[in-house]
Write a protein that holds these residues in place. Structure first.
Motif, PDB file in Angstrom:
ATOM      1  N   LYS A   5      21.454  28.898  -8.080  1.00  0.00           N
ATOM      2  CA  LYS A   5      21.701  29.402  -9.432  1.00  0.00           C
ATOM      3  C   LYS A   5      23.148  29.897  -9.553  1.00  0.00           C
ATOM      4  O   LYS A   5      23.858  29.614 -10.520  1.00  0.00           O
ATOM      5  CB  LYS A   5      20.697  30.540  -9.721  1.00  0.00           C
ATOM      6  CG  LYS A   5      20.807  31.129 -11.109  1.00  0.00           C
ATOM      7  CD  LYS A   5      20.641  30.086 -12.164  1.00  0.00           C
ATOM      8  CE  LYS A   5      19.479  30.292 -13.092  1.00  0.00           C
ATOM      9  NZ  LYS A   5      19.223  29.159 -13.963  1.00  0.00           N
ATOM     10  N   LYS A   7      25.679  33.935 -17.606  1.00  0.00           N
ATOM     11  CA  LYS A   7      26.129  32.606 -18.031  1.00  0.00           C
ATOM     12  C   LYS A   7      26.189  32.535 -19.561  1.00  0.00           C
ATOM     13  O   LYS A   7      27.194  32.097 -20.147  1.00  0.00           O
ATOM     14  CB  LYS A   7      25.150  31.551 -17.489  1.00  0.00           C
ATOM     15  CG  LYS A   7      25.458  30.128 -17.952  1.00  0.00           C
ATOM     16  CD  LYS A   7      24.520  29.154 -17.249  1.00  0.00           C
ATOM     17  CE  LYS A   7      24.437  27.812 -17.974  1.00  0.00           C
ATOM     18  NZ  LYS A   7      23.402  26.955 -17.370  1.00  0.00           N
ATOM     19  N   ALA A  30      29.256  26.002 -14.394  1.00  0.00           N
ATOM     20  CA  ALA A  30      29.189  25.972 -15.861  1.00  0.00           C
ATOM     21  C   ALA A  30      30.361  26.732 -16.460  1.00  0.00           C
ATOM     22  O   ALA A  30      31.022  26.255 -17.403  1.00  0.00           O
ATOM     23  CB  ALA A  30      27.866  26.554 -16.340  1.00  0.00           C
ATOM     24  N   ASN A  65      25.705  28.980  -7.901  1.00  0.00           N
ATOM     25  CA  ASN A  65      26.589  27.802  -7.980  1.00  0.00           C
ATOM     26  C   ASN A  65      26.597  27.203  -9.365  1.00  0.00           C
ATOM     27  O   ASN A  65      27.626  26.870  -9.911  1.00  0.00           O
ATOM     28  CB  ASN A  65      26.113  26.741  -6.994  1.00  0.00           C
ATOM     29  CG  ASN A  65      27.075  26.650  -5.829  1.00  0.00           C
ATOM     30  OD1 ASN A  65      28.210  27.107  -5.950  1.00  0.00           O
ATOM     31  ND2 ASN A  65      26.618  26.090  -4.724  1.00  0.00           N
ATOM     32  N   GLU A  66      25.378  27.060  -9.901  1.00  0.00           N
ATOM     33  CA  GLU A  66      25.237  26.430 -11.208  1.00  0.00           C
ATOM     34  C   GLU A  66      26.028  27.218 -12.255  1.00  0.00           C
ATOM     35  O   GLU A  66      26.762  26.656 -13.066  1.00  0.00           O
ATOM     36  CB  GLU A  66      23.742  26.372 -11.581  1.00  0.00           C
ATOM     37  CG  GLU A  66      23.474  25.797 -12.959  1.00  0.00           C
ATOM     38  CD  GLU A  66      22.174  26.377 -13.551  1.00  0.00           C
ATOM     39  OE1 GLU A  66      21.131  26.352 -12.851  1.00  0.00           O
ATOM     40  OE2 GLU A  66      22.229  26.856 -14.711  1.00  0.00           O
TER      41      GLU A  66
END
Ligand code: PHE
Length: 340
Positions: free
Chosen positions: A60, A9, A67, A62-63
């Motif tokens: 996580k 990320k 993002a 998905n998050e």
């Protein structure tokens, strides 16, 4: 795996922050979210995550996807708005616009017709109509006009090969109305075209516009005629307007009058000008139509009535000081624009 996702990320957001054109943005999207992208590859590892951690890792995953997706979209929007701004750079939005075609306006004839109609409707008249191609009976015979009357001449009137004609006045609508009404009173107005074989000049066209009026009931009098038309012309030309009724002749009214108004133009001698014809309906007209109807609604001197006819073109010309009737049909915007 959680740590891998976090660093992915961070890496993605850092790259997206520096992607400053569409190509770089698209490359980053393919790298992270594409079919063979790193997030897609990582999510294949879900298979090997122990059951008790699946929920946390799934969340996580998905998050991180959300993002990255949001970062791409907001970058896209920023690039687009930069592009929009560039495309209007140098344009001064505060400058006045260039004059194009203005909003249109009603034709002066339409305006005078609407004004005449609404004024008479306030007095209880309703609209009526009839055909512009008429029979001789409706245009002449029923209106007590003898066969040798000049208006019936081939030189003055447009005849069709079958013997019908282009109506020479809207008075034929009087006949049409009296022929078909079921009850009294009759109180109609009929604006419409009329045709005459006139030589075309500043005051004559072969097609012009009239407005006919007819009021028939048990006790309609000459006082009603005068009151109605004086009121009407004062509504059109102003409350001080002087109106006079001058004896005249029409085959279908008795007595008959021409109506003049006193035209007062600054700097000129006031003068009377003719503006309409009118009179009390001739009993011969009622009798002829009663014969055709075959009942006794109008026959036997039981009813009286008044009729009037005026030229709408002439009304517009007087009202606006127009000196050539041809202006009314030439559609020259330099003329029409003056009535906006
Ligand atoms: N029809 C007449 C004309 O055209 C005008 C008129 C109408 C006169 C009604 C009297 C009554 O001149």
């Amino acid at each position: 795996m959680l740590a891998q996702l976090d660093s992915l990320k961070a890496e993605a957001l850092a790259i997206l922050a520096t992607a400053n054109d569409e190509a770089a943005l698209e490359a980053a999207r393919v790298n992270f979210l594409g079919k063979k992208g790193s997030l897609t590859t990582l999510s294949a590892g879900m298979r090997d995550v122990p059951v008790d951690q699946k929920k946390e890792v799934g969340a996580k995953l998905n998050e991180v996807r959300i993002a990255i997706t949001e970062a791409i979209e907001s970058k896209q929007a920023a690039l687009q708005s930069a592009k929009d701004a560039a495309s209007v750079a140098g344009i001064d939005a505060t400058l006045p616009g260039r004059p194009g075609y203005g909003v249109g306006t009603l034709h002066p004839l339409t305006k005078i017709r609407d004004l005449a109609v609404s004024t008479l409707r306030r007095m209880g008249f309703v609209l009526a109509e009839g055909p512009e191609i008429e029979t001789e009976w409706h245009c002449f015979d029923a209106l007590n006009t003898p066969a040798d009357h000049p208006a019936r001449n081939e030189k003055d009137t447009f005849y069709l090969p079958d013997g019908r004609l282009l109506r020479t006045h809207t008075s034929s609508v009087q006949v049409r109305t009296m022929e078909s009404v079921k009850s009294l009173p009759i109180r109609i107005i009929a604006p419409g075209a009329a045709y005459r074989r006139d030589e075309i000049d500043a005051t004559h066209l072969s097609v012009f516009n009239q407005l006919e009026g007819l009021y028939v009931d048990k006790e309609v009098s000459l006082a009603d005629l005068k009151g109605t038309l004086e009121f009407f012309f004062r509504e059109i030309f102003g409350p001080q307007t002087k109106v006079r009724f001058r004896p005249h002749f029409f085959p279908f009214t008795e007595p008959s009058f021409e109506i003049d108004i006193l035209l007062e133009v600054k700097g000129k001698e006031p003068r009377w000008i003719e503006i309409a014809g009118c009179g009390m309906v001739d009993p011969a007209v009622f009798d002829e139509i009663a014969k055709k109807r075959g009942d006794d609604l109008l026959g036997g001197e039981k009813v009286t009535g008044f009729a009037f006819g005026l030229g709408l073109d002439r009304l517009a010309m007087i009202l606006h000081g127009i000196t050539d009737i041809r202006h009314l049909i030439e559609n020259d915007t330099r003329f029409l624009g003056q009535f906006a």
